[in-house]
Write a protein that holds these residues in place. Structure first.
Motif, PDB file in Angstrom:
ATOM      1  N   SER A 110       8.987  -0.137 -11.957  1.00  0.00           N
ATOM      2  CA  SER A 110       8.937   1.168 -11.359  1.00  0.00           C
ATOM      3  C   SER A 110       8.850   0.879  -9.760  1.00  0.00           C
ATOM      4  N   ALA A 111       9.946   1.543  -9.209  1.00  0.00           N
ATOM      5  CA  ALA A 111       9.778   1.632  -7.444  1.00  0.00           C
ATOM      6  C   ALA A 111       9.844   3.054  -7.225  1.00  0.00           C
ATOM      7  N   THR A 112       8.742   3.196  -6.072  1.00  0.00           N
ATOM      8  CA  THR A 112       8.574   4.679  -5.687  1.00  0.00           C
ATOM      9  C   THR A 112       7.867   4.629  -4.660  1.00  0.00           C
ATOM     10  N   PRO A 113       7.874   5.777  -3.701  1.00  0.00           N
ATOM     11  CA  PRO A 113       6.890   6.110  -2.682  1.00  0.00           C
ATOM     12  C   PRO A 113       5.511   6.009  -3.110  1.00  0.00           C
ATOM     13  N   LEU A 114       4.810   5.701  -2.044  1.00  0.00           N
ATOM     14  CA  LEU A 114       3.217   5.566  -2.395  1.00  0.00           C
ATOM     15  C   LEU A 114       2.535   6.918  -2.132  1.00  0.00           C
ATOM     16  N   LEU A 115       1.716   7.449  -3.064  1.00  0.00           N
ATOM     17  CA  LEU A 115       0.907   8.571  -2.977  1.00  0.00           C
ATOM     18  C   LEU A 115      -0.134   8.507  -2.028  1.00  0.00           C
ATOM     19  N   ARG A 116      -0.857   7.548  -1.690  1.00  0.00           N
ATOM     20  CA  ARG A 116      -1.698   7.276  -0.517  1.00  0.00           C
ATOM     21  C   ARG A 116      -2.070   5.684  -0.304  1.00  0.00           C
ATOM     22  N   THR A 117      -2.420   5.461   0.749  1.00  0.00           N
ATOM     23  CA  THR A 117      -2.873   4.043   1.002  1.00  0.00           C
ATOM     24  C   THR A 117      -4.133   3.865   1.617  1.00  0.00           C
ATOM     25  N   ARG A 118      -5.137   3.261   1.476  1.00  0.00           N
ATOM     26  CA  ARG A 118      -6.442   3.021   1.893  1.00  0.00           C
ATOM     27  C   ARG A 118      -6.723   1.591   2.170  1.00  0.00           C
ATOM     28  N   LEU A 122      -3.906  -2.507   7.052  1.00  0.00           N
ATOM     29  CA  LEU A 122      -2.675  -2.316   6.363  1.00  0.00           C
ATOM     30  C   LEU A 122      -1.914  -0.965   6.135  1.00  0.00           C
ATOM     31  N   SER A 123      -0.725  -0.908   6.551  1.00  0.00           N
ATOM     32  CA  SER A 123      -0.180   0.444   6.026  1.00  0.00           C
ATOM     33  C   SER A 123       1.242   0.147   5.160  1.00  0.00           C
ATOM     34  N   PHE A 124       1.385   0.619   4.350  1.00  0.00           N
ATOM     35  CA  PHE A 124       2.705   0.364   3.481  1.00  0.00           C
ATOM     36  C   PHE A 124       3.104   1.827   3.028  1.00  0.00           C
ATOM     37  N   GLU A 262     -20.758  -1.738  -4.462  1.00  0.00           N
ATOM     38  CA  GLU A 262     -22.143  -2.366  -4.169  1.00  0.00           C
ATOM     39  C   GLU A 262     -22.258  -3.659  -4.917  1.00  0.00           C
ATOM     40  N   LYS A 263     -21.937  -3.804  -5.709  1.00  0.00           N
ATOM     41  CA  LYS A 263     -22.075  -5.201  -6.940  1.00  0.00           C
ATOM     42  C   LYS A 263     -21.217  -6.327  -6.165  1.00  0.00           C
ATOM     43  N   VAL A 264     -20.042  -5.972  -5.425  1.00  0.00           N
ATOM     44  CA  VAL A 264     -19.427  -7.046  -5.040  1.00  0.00           C
ATOM     45  C   VAL A 264     -19.189  -7.106  -3.538  1.00  0.00           C
ATOM     46  N   ARG A 265     -19.761  -6.033  -2.639  1.00  0.00           N
ATOM     47  CA  ARG A 265     -19.481  -5.411  -1.522  1.00  0.00           C
ATOM     48  C   ARG A 265     -19.490  -6.968  -0.584  1.00  0.00           C
ATOM     49  N   ASP A 266     -20.826  -7.722  -0.687  1.00  0.00           N
ATOM     50  CA  ASP A 266     -20.820  -8.921   0.192  1.00  0.00           C
ATOM     51  C   ASP A 266     -20.152 -10.026   0.111  1.00  0.00           C
ATOM     52  N   LEU A 267     -19.100  -9.966  -1.055  1.00  0.00           N
ATOM     53  CA  LEU A 267     -18.400 -11.219  -1.324  1.00  0.00           C
ATOM     54  C   LEU A 267     -16.892 -10.999  -0.727  1.00  0.00           C
ATOM     55  N   LEU A 268     -16.843  -9.546  -0.220  1.00  0.00           N
ATOM     56  CA  LEU A 268     -15.394  -9.324   0.088  1.00  0.00           C
ATOM     57  C   LEU A 268     -15.116  -9.309   1.498  1.00  0.00           C
ATOM     58  N   GLU A 269     -13.961  -9.654   2.310  1.00  0.00           N
ATOM     59  CA  GLU A 269     -13.920  -9.489   3.629  1.00  0.00           C
ATOM     60  C   GLU A 269     -12.734  -8.071   3.667  1.00  0.00           C
ATOM     61  N   SER A 270     -11.849  -7.886   2.948  1.00  0.00           N
ATOM     62  CA  SER A 270     -11.116  -6.842   2.766  1.00  0.00           C
ATOM     63  C   SER A 270     -10.462  -6.272   1.611  1.00  0.00           C
ATOM     64  N   VAL A 271     -10.517  -4.859   1.485  1.00  0.00           N
ATOM     65  CA  VAL A 271      -9.927  -4.218   0.129  1.00  0.00           C
ATOM     66  C   VAL A 271      -8.836  -3.328   0.499  1.00  0.00           C
ATOM     67  N   LEU A 272      -7.743  -3.414  -0.061  1.00  0.00           N
ATOM     68  CA  LEU A 272      -6.505  -2.591   0.184  1.00  0.00           C
ATOM     69  C   LEU A 272      -6.263  -1.750  -1.410  1.00  0.00           C
ATOM     70  N   VAL A 273      -6.178  -0.400  -1.358  1.00  0.00           N
ATOM     71  CA  VAL A 273      -5.983   0.389  -2.365  1.00  0.00           C
ATOM     72  C   VAL A 273      -4.750   1.245  -1.951  1.00  0.00           C
ATOM     73  N   VAL A 274      -4.032   1.085  -3.103  1.00  0.00           N
ATOM     74  CA  VAL A 274      -2.688   2.076  -3.089  1.00  0.00           C
ATOM     75  C   VAL A 274      -2.494   3.014  -4.421  1.00  0.00           C
ATOM     76  N   ASP A 275      -2.326   4.232  -4.116  1.00  0.00           N
ATOM     77  CA  ASP A 275      -2.089   5.148  -5.206  1.00  0.00           C
ATOM     78  C   ASP A 275      -0.443   5.327  -5.429  1.00  0.00           C
ATOM     79  N   PHE A 276       0.102   5.311  -6.809  1.00  0.00           N
ATOM     80  CA  PHE A 276       1.283   6.055  -7.138  1.00  0.00           C
ATOM     81  C   PHE A 276       1.573   6.627  -8.255  1.00  0.00           C
TER      82      PHE A 276
END
Length: 286
Positions: A110-118, A122-124, A262-276
């Motif tokens: 499935s290839a499609t435009p992103l609904l949103r990027t968080r 980074l921006s896709f 909150e359970k994993v916040r201190d372990l992470l450097e970065s989070v990328l979330v995309v919806d489609f």
């Protein structure tokens, strides 16, 4: 444990099959039906047998058949299309990528435009989500001349950034292909330096989300095994929702979202979330 690596990232950097379903009855289906019928008859006619190990084993066996799962490879590629690109070229890229469903090694694409990027860094603009039955089949897809042609002619010329992530997961055989119109949230996690030993803890938190969010139809997650173009993101997941409104309903429950973060916040450097959204139609030609 050693992992297989594939030239997909280098390819992007440098350069369904329709499955028909038969209504015929297989011997295994007949066997399972007879097994279930005989078990029900014995249990109803002779109540004292309900606790029999034989009856229990047969029930468990029947349940296992229904809930059978298979290992799949999740493959996600994120694209950032160059500004001012001719829309017709974007449509061609999407159409040709979806057309790769014709390759025998592909279970779903499935290839499609992103609904949103968080993401703050980074921006896709577009995404490709595909599934394979093995790492070997992913490699076959990667090296196939049709795939190489699409990437060389329709992807690289119009994209200024690309990110690719792969992981392994077990899903039920009925859930290989997300339904058209489904909304999918893909999440990518980059761990802080020195926290690689905490991956199991993070994966455990992700795995527990489905129990807390009934609107999720399916969730898969795992450790990325193709680091070359993953930009340092080592854990990925997708959550499949019936529709966009169900996905947006999750966002409205800020208390739950914050508790999980909150359970994993201190372990992470970065989070990328995309919806489609899974498109309703796919181009079957290359």
């Amino acid at each position: 444990m050693s992992t297989l690596t594939f030239p997909l990232s280098n390819l992007y950097q440098s350069q369904s099959k329709s499955r028909s379903f038969s209504t015929s009855i297989s011997p295994s289906m007949v066997s399972n039906f007879c097994l279930k019928a005989s078990t029900n008859f014995l249990s109803s006619s002779f109540p004292f047998l309900r606790s029999s190990p034989i009856i229990q084993r047969r029930s468990i066996s029947s349940s296992s058949i229904k809930m059978s799962a298979q290992q799949i490879i999740e493959h996600i590629v994120l694209f950032k299309v160059k500004p001012d690109t001719d829309p017709s070229k974007i449509d061609t890229m999407i159409g040709r990528l979806n057309g790769l469903i014709s390759l025998d090694s592909v279970l779903h694409i499935s290839a499609t435009p992103l609904l949103r990027t968080r993401s703050s860094s980074l921006s896709f603009t577009h995404i490709l989500h595909s599934r394979y039955s093995s790492k070997e089949n992913l490699a076959v897809y990667t090296d196939h001349p049709s795939h190489v042609s699409v990437v060389t002619e329709s992807v690289r010329p119009i994209c200024e950034d690309i990110m690719a992530v792969d992981w392994v997961f077990d899903v039920s055989s009925q859930s290989i292909k997300p339904q058209p119109g489904s909304a999918i949230r893909a999440t990518f996690l980059k761990l802080k330096e020195g926290n690689s030993g905490q991956k199991d803890e993070i994966l455990g938190v992700i795995g527990g989300i489905k129990e807390k969010v009934p609107s999720i139809d399916q969730i898969t997650y795992g450790e990325n095994f193709s680091p070359a173009r993953a930009k340092g993101y080592s854990i990925a997941s997708i959550a499949v929702f019936p529709c966009v409104s169900e996905l947006e309903g999750l966002d409205s429950d800020s208390e739950l979202a914050n508790a999980e973060k909150e359970k994993v916040r201190d372990l992470l450097e970065s989070v990328l979330v995309v919806d489609f959204v899974v498109p309703h139609s796919q181009n079957a030609s290359l």
